[in-house]
Design an enzyme around this catalytic site. Structure first.
Site, PDB file in Angstrom:
ATOM      1  N   PHE A  60       0.839   6.246  11.679  1.00  0.00           N
ATOM      2  CA  PHE A  60       0.474   6.366  10.263  1.00  0.00           C
ATOM      3  C   PHE A  60      -0.474   5.236   9.914  1.00  0.00           C
ATOM      4  CE2 PHE A  60       0.784   5.643   5.714  1.00  0.00           C
ATOM      5  CZ  PHE A  60       0.568   6.920   5.237  1.00  0.00           C
TER       6      PHE A  60
ATOM      7  N   ASP B 117      -2.728  -2.035  13.910  1.00  0.00           N
ATOM      8  CA  ASP B 117      -2.390  -1.839  12.499  1.00  0.00           C
ATOM      9  C   ASP B 117      -1.016  -2.469  12.272  1.00  0.00           C
ATOM     10  OD1 ASP B 117      -1.420  -0.926  10.080  1.00  0.00           O
ATOM     11  OD2 ASP B 117      -2.100   1.136  10.341  1.00  0.00           O
TER      12      ASP B 117
ATOM     13  N   LYS C 149       0.569  -4.637   2.723  1.00  0.00           N
ATOM     14  CA  LYS C 149       1.963  -4.675   2.263  1.00  0.00           C
ATOM     15  C   LYS C 149       2.476  -6.074   1.867  1.00  0.00           C
ATOM     16  CE  LYS C 149       3.578  -0.336   4.260  1.00  0.00           C
ATOM     17  NZ  LYS C 149       4.053   0.488   3.153  1.00  0.00           N
TER      18      LYS C 149
HETATM   19  N1  PLP Z   1      -0.745   1.469   8.024  1.00  0.00           N
HETATM   20  C1  PLP Z   1       0.587   1.473   8.175  1.00  0.00           C
HETATM   21  C2  PLP Z   1       1.178   1.133   9.496  1.00  0.00           C
HETATM   22  C3  PLP Z   1       1.417   1.770   7.095  1.00  0.00           C
HETATM   23  O1  PLP Z   1       2.740   1.789   7.249  1.00  0.00           O
HETATM   24  C4  PLP Z   1       0.826   2.073   5.842  1.00  0.00           C
HETATM   25  C5  PLP Z   1       1.663   2.428   4.674  1.00  0.00           C
HETATM   26  O2  PLP Z   1       2.804   2.777   4.791  1.00  0.00           O
HETATM   27  C6  PLP Z   1      -0.564   2.068   5.737  1.00  0.00           C
HETATM   28  C7  PLP Z   1      -1.322   1.756   6.846  1.00  0.00           C
HETATM   29  C8  PLP Z   1      -1.252   2.386   4.441  1.00  0.00           C
HETATM   30  O3  PLP Z   1      -1.111   1.328   3.570  1.00  0.00           O
HETATM   31  P1  PLP Z   1      -1.447   1.523   1.996  1.00  0.00           P
HETATM   32  O4  PLP Z   1      -0.413   2.477   1.465  1.00  0.00           O
HETATM   33  O5  PLP Z   1      -1.358   0.137   1.438  1.00  0.00           O
HETATM   34  O6  PLP Z   1      -2.811   2.086   1.924  1.00  0.00           O
END
Ligand code: PLP
Length: 396
Positions: A137, A222, A251
């Site tokens: 994700f 990520d 986050k």
């Molecule tokens: N990358 C990862 C691993 C995530 O868990 C998330 C959100 O849950 C995101 C990217 C996206 O982050 P945002 O909701 O701040 O755009």
């Protein structure tokens, strides 16, 4: 306002993009939340792994108040002291050498995707494919849902941008086979979050690093969810002895104040040049000052150590569940990023826990996820487990 009024107003005026629970938190303190009727809840969701320092942390509140009274926003046409200081702290505590600031995890990944594509065009080459993992994700922008290896986030939004290839997570052979002359980068979460709380296998990430080095590819991690102390180390990659070329964060960086960052190591730091990428709000004085206060706590406040210690205790207690409940299939995770996979739907468990004063959530349909604030105490974990076990027993 009462909860019923807040819910009615929201249903009338907010686009229905979320399936919300009928719960209206209005105040928080540490690991506790209070709803509009004053009822207390133990928060093991932490704003989806955001409130690392818990709610209303005094150092964060102080930073917001002081900076808001001094300077909130000026644009990146100028030099910004808190931005420069925050970049310095991030670089000095990571494998990166330069930072780009934005406002969310998806934006940090967009920046990484653009950087990877520009990297792929170096030396007159035409490489643009990024390999990502199934069950990954990476966020909700068009490029980020395309990077995300789960069709449910993509359906209905076609045509998707070209240039993404998906491979099973933790399968080095499949990854090696997927590399083509057009590949420019590999993008992975060291611990998959939304896909079901799956930590990478150390040999896998070490093998991926080797492949990237051999083929001249960028390795993007990520760590939007698993970074910044969540796994019991400041960055998840530190568990693996593997350093990425690009690292994305968001986050926990602002403990709830929106800020994201893309960190670039030596091979990636000079790819983007003036005019290549930008964000109006990205790295503004207020967001950066808040993130500086958060990092100070993470680095010097014993918070990451607490996550490692309490996380190990929590994991060991959760591991006792499969033997006691036939429908608990597996316990996984790292630090305070833990998942319990059930053989039945998780939503009724989430709802029953909430009725008893414990907030957890479900990833996919069958996996309970626990991402409490990193300042959580062992006593709070005991209290959460007591509630969880009451609920699991009632299902047996
Ligand atoms: N990358 C990862 C691993 C995530 O868990 C998330 C959100 O849950 C995101 C990217 C996206 O982050 P945002 O909701 O701040 O755009």
């Amino acid at each position: 306002m009462h909860s019923a009024e807040i819910i009615a107003l929201s249903d009338q005026y907010i686009l229905p993009t979320y399936g919300r629970l009928p719960f209206c938190p209005v105040r928080g303190e540490g690991a506790l939340l209070y709803d509009a009727e004053g009822r207390e809840y133990l928060d093991f969701v932490a704003g989806l792994a955001v409130n690392a320092l818990g709610h209303a942390h005094p150092a964060v509140t102080r930073a917001i108040c002081e900076q808001a009274g001094q300077l909130m926003h000026v644009s990146n046409l100028y030099y910004i002291e808190p931005q420069a200081r925050l970049a310095q702290v991030l670089v000095q505590n990571s494998c990166a050498s330069k930072v780009f600031f934005c406002n969310s995890g998806a934006e940090a990944n967009e920046a990484a995707i653009k950087l990877a594509r520009k990297f792929g065009k170096q030396e007159g080459r035409h490489r643009y494919e990024i390999i990502t993992a199934r069950q990954s994700f990476h966020g909700r922008t068009l490029a980020a849902i395309t990077a995300t290896g789960q069709p449910k986030y993509q359906q209905g939004f076609e045509p998707l941008p070209e240039g993404f290839t998906y491979v099973p997570f933790n399968d080095l052979e499949a990854l090696a086979a997927a590399i083509s002359p057009r590949t420019c980068a590999i993008m992975l979460e060291p611990v998959q979050g939304e896909g079901g709380v799956y930590p990478a296998d150390p040999h896998y990430l070490q093998g991926v690093r080797r492949l990237c080095d051999e083929k001249g590819l960028l390795l993007i991690f990520d760590e939007v969810q698993c970074g910044l102390g969540r796994t019991g180390r400041l960055f998840a990659y530190q568990h693996y002895g593997v350093e990425p070329d690009v690292l994305t964060l968001a986050k926990a960086l602002g403990n709830g104040f929106p800020i994201g960052a893309m960190l670039a190591g030596p091979r990636a730091a000079n790819v983007l040049q003036p005019g290549d990428h930008a964000s109006t709000f990205g790295g503004n004085p207020l967001a950066c000052r808040v993130a500086l206060a958060v990092l100070e706590q993470l680095l010097d406040g014993g918070v990451v150590e607490n996550a490692a210690r309490v996380g190990a205790y929590f994991f060991q207690r959760l591991q006792q569940l499969p033997a006691r409940y036939s429908f608990v299939r597996q316990v996984r995770g790292l630090g305070l990023m833990l998942g319990v996979e059930l053989t039945r739907e998780g939503r009724p468990v989430v709802e029953a826990c909430r009725e008893r004063g414990l907030l957890i959530n479900c990833v996919g349909t069958h996996i309970l996820r626990f991402v409490p604030p990193l300042i959580i105490s062992q006593a709070d974990v005991d209290r959460a487990l007591e509630i969880l076990e009451q609920v699991l027993s009632s299902l047996s």
